[in-house]
Write an enzyme that holds these catalytic residues in place. Structure first.
Site, PDB file in Angstrom:
ATOM      1  N   GLU A 241     -15.166   1.266  11.453  1.00  0.00           N
ATOM      2  CA  GLU A 241     -15.091  -0.191  11.569  1.00  0.00           C
ATOM      3  C   GLU A 241     -14.181  -0.563  12.743  1.00  0.00           C
ATOM      4  O   GLU A 241     -13.682  -1.669  12.836  1.00  0.00           O
ATOM      5  CB  GLU A 241     -14.619  -0.831  10.273  1.00  0.00           C
ATOM      6  CG  GLU A 241     -13.275  -0.366   9.768  1.00  0.00           C
ATOM      7  CD  GLU A 241     -12.821  -1.124   8.526  1.00  0.00           C
ATOM      8  OE1 GLU A 241     -12.786  -2.359   8.570  1.00  0.00           O
ATOM      9  OE2 GLU A 241     -12.505  -0.463   7.519  1.00  0.00           O
TER      10      GLU A 241
ATOM     11  N   CYS B 199     -14.413   0.078   5.052  1.00  0.00           N
ATOM     12  CA  CYS B 199     -13.958   1.449   4.772  1.00  0.00           C
ATOM     13  C   CYS B 199     -14.973   2.249   3.966  1.00  0.00           C
ATOM     14  O   CYS B 199     -14.737   3.427   3.665  1.00  0.00           O
ATOM     15  CB  CYS B 199     -12.635   1.416   4.006  1.00  0.00           C
ATOM     16  SG  CYS B 199     -11.410   0.369   4.771  1.00  0.00           S
TER      17      CYS B 199
ATOM     18  N   HIS C 110     -10.106   5.352  -2.511  1.00  0.00           N
ATOM     19  CA  HIS C 110      -9.849   4.826  -1.167  1.00  0.00           C
ATOM     20  C   HIS C 110      -8.381   4.412  -1.109  1.00  0.00           C
ATOM     21  O   HIS C 110      -7.873   3.759  -2.031  1.00  0.00           O
ATOM     22  CB  HIS C 110     -10.761   3.628  -0.884  1.00  0.00           C
ATOM     23  CG  HIS C 110     -10.314   2.855   0.321  1.00  0.00           C
ATOM     24  ND1 HIS C 110     -10.169   3.452   1.553  1.00  0.00           N
ATOM     25  CD2 HIS C 110      -9.926   1.556   0.477  1.00  0.00           C
ATOM     26  CE1 HIS C 110      -9.737   2.556   2.422  1.00  0.00           C
ATOM     27  NE2 HIS C 110      -9.573   1.403   1.799  1.00  0.00           N
TER      28      HIS C 110
HETATM   29  N1  CAA Z   1      11.490  -1.667  -4.440  1.00  0.00           N
HETATM   30  C1  CAA Z   1      10.320  -1.254  -5.016  1.00  0.00           C
HETATM   31  N2  CAA Z   1       9.192  -1.989  -4.975  1.00  0.00           N
HETATM   32  C2  CAA Z   1       9.207  -3.163  -4.296  1.00  0.00           C
HETATM   33  C3  CAA Z   1      10.374  -3.636  -3.681  1.00  0.00           C
HETATM   34  C4  CAA Z   1      11.562  -2.838  -3.768  1.00  0.00           C
HETATM   35  N3  CAA Z   1      12.694  -3.203  -3.209  1.00  0.00           N
HETATM   36  N4  CAA Z   1      10.086  -4.825  -3.118  1.00  0.00           N
HETATM   37  C5  CAA Z   1       8.779  -5.083  -3.367  1.00  0.00           C
HETATM   38  N5  CAA Z   1       8.256  -4.084  -4.091  1.00  0.00           N
HETATM   39  C6  CAA Z   1       6.885  -3.937  -4.574  1.00  0.00           C
HETATM   40  C7  CAA Z   1       6.287  -5.223  -5.114  1.00  0.00           C
HETATM   41  O1  CAA Z   1       6.699  -5.476  -6.432  1.00  0.00           O
HETATM   42  C8  CAA Z   1       4.807  -4.908  -4.985  1.00  0.00           C
HETATM   43  O2  CAA Z   1       4.425  -4.098  -6.048  1.00  0.00           O
HETATM   44  P1  CAA Z   1       3.264  -4.590  -7.061  1.00  0.00           P
HETATM   45  O3  CAA Z   1       2.004  -4.584  -6.235  1.00  0.00           O
HETATM   46  O4  CAA Z   1       3.262  -3.568  -8.136  1.00  0.00           O
HETATM   47  O5  CAA Z   1       3.628  -5.958  -7.504  1.00  0.00           O
HETATM   48  C9  CAA Z   1       4.744  -4.052  -3.726  1.00  0.00           C
HETATM   49  O6  CAA Z   1       6.070  -3.609  -3.464  1.00  0.00           O
HETATM   50  C10 CAA Z   1       4.267  -4.809  -2.512  1.00  0.00           C
HETATM   51  O7  CAA Z   1       5.033  -5.956  -2.399  1.00  0.00           O
HETATM   52  P2  CAA Z   1       4.350  -7.360  -2.085  1.00  0.00           P
HETATM   53  O8  CAA Z   1       3.159  -7.579  -2.959  1.00  0.00           O
HETATM   54  O9  CAA Z   1       5.398  -8.404  -2.062  1.00  0.00           O
HETATM   55  O10 CAA Z   1       3.880  -7.026  -0.582  1.00  0.00           O
HETATM   56  P3  CAA Z   1       3.257  -7.958   0.503  1.00  0.00           P
HETATM   57  O11 CAA Z   1       3.001  -9.323   0.009  1.00  0.00           O
HETATM   58  O12 CAA Z   1       4.137  -7.833   1.685  1.00  0.00           O
HETATM   59  O13 CAA Z   1       1.853  -7.276   0.846  1.00  0.00           O
HETATM   60  C11 CAA Z   1      -0.209  -6.166   0.724  1.00  0.00           C
HETATM   61  C12 CAA Z   1       1.239  -6.181   0.225  1.00  0.00           C
HETATM   62  C13 CAA Z   1      -0.955  -7.399   0.186  1.00  0.00           C
HETATM   63  C14 CAA Z   1      -0.888  -4.900   0.211  1.00  0.00           C
HETATM   64  C15 CAA Z   1      -0.205  -6.168   2.285  1.00  0.00           C
HETATM   65  O14 CAA Z   1       0.424  -5.023   2.763  1.00  0.00           O
HETATM   66  C16 CAA Z   1      -1.587  -6.278   2.895  1.00  0.00           C
HETATM   67  O15 CAA Z   1      -2.129  -7.362   3.063  1.00  0.00           O
HETATM   68  N6  CAA Z   1      -2.185  -5.097   3.292  1.00  0.00           N
HETATM   69  C17 CAA Z   1      -3.500  -5.057   3.920  1.00  0.00           C
HETATM   70  C18 CAA Z   1      -4.616  -5.298   2.916  1.00  0.00           C
HETATM   71  C19 CAA Z   1      -4.838  -4.151   1.981  1.00  0.00           C
HETATM   72  O16 CAA Z   1      -4.408  -3.032   2.207  1.00  0.00           O
HETATM   73  N7  CAA Z   1      -5.551  -4.417   0.879  1.00  0.00           N
HETATM   74  C20 CAA Z   1      -5.887  -3.390  -0.076  1.00  0.00           C
HETATM   75  C21 CAA Z   1      -7.217  -3.666  -0.752  1.00  0.00           C
HETATM   76  S1  CAA Z   1      -8.501  -3.933   0.484  1.00  0.00           S
HETATM   77  C22 CAA Z   1      -8.944  -2.345   0.958  1.00  0.00           C
HETATM   78  O17 CAA Z   1      -8.645  -1.390   0.299  1.00  0.00           O
HETATM   79  C23 CAA Z   1      -9.699  -2.190   2.245  1.00  0.00           C
HETATM   80  C24 CAA Z   1      -8.747  -1.747   3.300  1.00  0.00           C
HETATM   81  O18 CAA Z   1      -8.575  -0.566   3.551  1.00  0.00           O
HETATM   82  C25 CAA Z   1      -8.030  -2.778   4.047  1.00  0.00           C
END
Ligand code: CAA
Length: 392
Positions: free
Chosen positions: A79, A111, A233
């Protein structure tokens, strides 16, 4: 007759950014990335690396004088396309010296497309059992500096050969698919970074997992307890934990930390170091599992969930073949990950923002690729690749 994966390897770039460095720069607690996302490092491609060079480096160990003439088809899943028309596989076909009488095509569905390629390859080999199909998945995950997705970037490529009576894994004919028109993650053709609705994307991933699983069950698939290991994945490795708990919960199974580690742990080791490699990531998980699980997996059935945003999910399974350990490339893969050069934040940001001309003017790329192949130059809108050390 059974068909499946005879050989498999992966490649990722020779540079990485530690997620502690990124956390420090972004003012985040490093534990958020390490524990919350399950990531330690992300692979960073150099200016002279792209999906073609990563793919060629992943594939060259699989192509030799014994099988070169048998490879009838190359299916290139990505992709991170570099051209609207020409398949990235064509460049790779030349770099690897594959036979002229070979079909080459590029496949896209976020993916997921590598799994479509594996299933299509199995069908082609069923029809002509003397042929082999080379499947490639190669991607560079880019979200942008300072975005929530930034910590889930990375890059990597896998190559695998599909043949009759394979040495590694027999692919079961049962499968369960789920397709749905959703906007969880996408990349318009005018953008070089992905658009993503991050939290929503994780929910759609889990929804597609349950729907695919149900369809796999309806198709006569193995039960949850019959599957010895699971590969998911991996946009980030913690996603596999969420997925496996979700699936267990749907089956009324309670799993503790020990069972979680046993069922998915060895498959997560490499992706913690490479970051997301989109279409390649499920298969990097599979390689990590085969090379790092301490149990003898011969005869065991593995469940795999492939997910591509937008979205298509597929749950399918494979049976590990006796003697699979003899084909392991563990030491090469570990050395690849160990010998990478660590970047500081400034160097990573410079590489991320590196822009090559889009007006057709001549451009030579600085040398940084650690592999056998590199993108040497652009000339008149053409990409010029070169081999940096003798591989053929
Ligand atoms: N210690 C331990 N854990 C902590 C922490 C700390 N100090 N601070 C935060 N965390 C945890 C949170 O609790 C959270 O865990 P949970 O999911 O269990 O609640 C985790 O860390 C992540 O924190 P946030 O949810 O606050 O993180 P974020 O808002 O910054 O974003 C994300 C996370 C949405 C995955 C972001 O990285 C993102 O958008 N990534 C790209 C999209 C993606 O990967 N999507 C996955 C599904 S789509 C797919 O699979 C296709 C693909 O390849 C893209």
């Amino acid at each position: 007759m059974f068909v499946g994966i005879d050989d498999i390897s992966f490649y990722s770039s020779g540079m990485y950014l530690s997620l502690s460095t990124l956390a420090q720069h972004n003012g985040e607690n490093p534990q958020k990335y390490r524990l919350g996302l399950g990531q330690d490092r992300m692979a960073v491609p150099g200016p002279d690396e792209d999906i073609v060079t990563l793919a060629a480096d992943a594939a060259w160990p699989l192509v030799n004088d014994e099988n070169r003439h048998r490879i009838s088809t190359v299916l290139f899943a990505t992709e991170s396309g570099i051209d609207y028309s020409k398949s990235a596989g064509i460049y790779m076909h030349r770099l690897l010296g594959l036979r002229d009488n070979c079909r080459v095509v590029e496949l896209k569905q976020a993916c997921y497309s590598a799994t479509a390629a594996v299933q299509m390859a199995c069908a082609l080999v069923m029809r002509r059992p003397e042929d082999q199909v080379l499947v490639i998945a190669s991607d560079i995950a880019r979200y942008g500096l300072g975005t929530p997705g930034e910590a889930t970037q990375g890059c990597g490529a896998i190559a695998l050969t599909v043949k009759a009576s394979p040495g590694l894994l027999a692919v079961d004919p049962v499968y369960g698919c789920h397709s749905e028109d959703v906007m969880d993650f996408w990349r318009p053709t005018y953008m070089d970074t992905a658009m993503v609705d991050g939290k929503y994307s994780t929910l759609v991933y889990l929804r597609a997992l349950l729907a695919s699983w149900k369809n796999y069950q309806d198709d006569g698939g193995a039960s949850f307890t019959e599957l010895a290991r699971f590969c998911y994945h991996l946009p980030f490795t913690r996603m596999a934990e969420k997925a496996h708990r979700k699936l267990a919960g749907a089956e009324g199974e309670r799993i503790d930390e020990h069972q979680l580690e046993e069922k998915i742990g060895p498959g997560l080791l490499y992706a913690r170091q490479t970051g997301n490699s989109y279409s390649a990531s499920l298969y990097i998980a599979l390689i990590s599992l085969l090379e790092n699980d301490e149990e003898d997996l011969a005869g065991k059935r593995i469940g795999l969930f492939s997910y591509g945003s937008g979205c298509v999910g597929e749950f399918f399974s494979m049976v590990v073949q006796p003697g699979y350990q003899k084909r392991s490339r563990r030491s090469t893969h570990l050395a690849l990950l160990e010998n990478r050069r660590e970047l500081d934040y400034e160097e990573y940001a410079r590489l991320f923002l590196y822009a090559s001309p889009i007006d057709g003017s001549a451009h030579e790329f600085p040398r940084s690729a650690a592999g056998r192949y590199r993108l040497a130059a652009l000339e008149g809108h053409k990409r010029i690749y070169e081999q940096t050390s003798p591989g053929l």
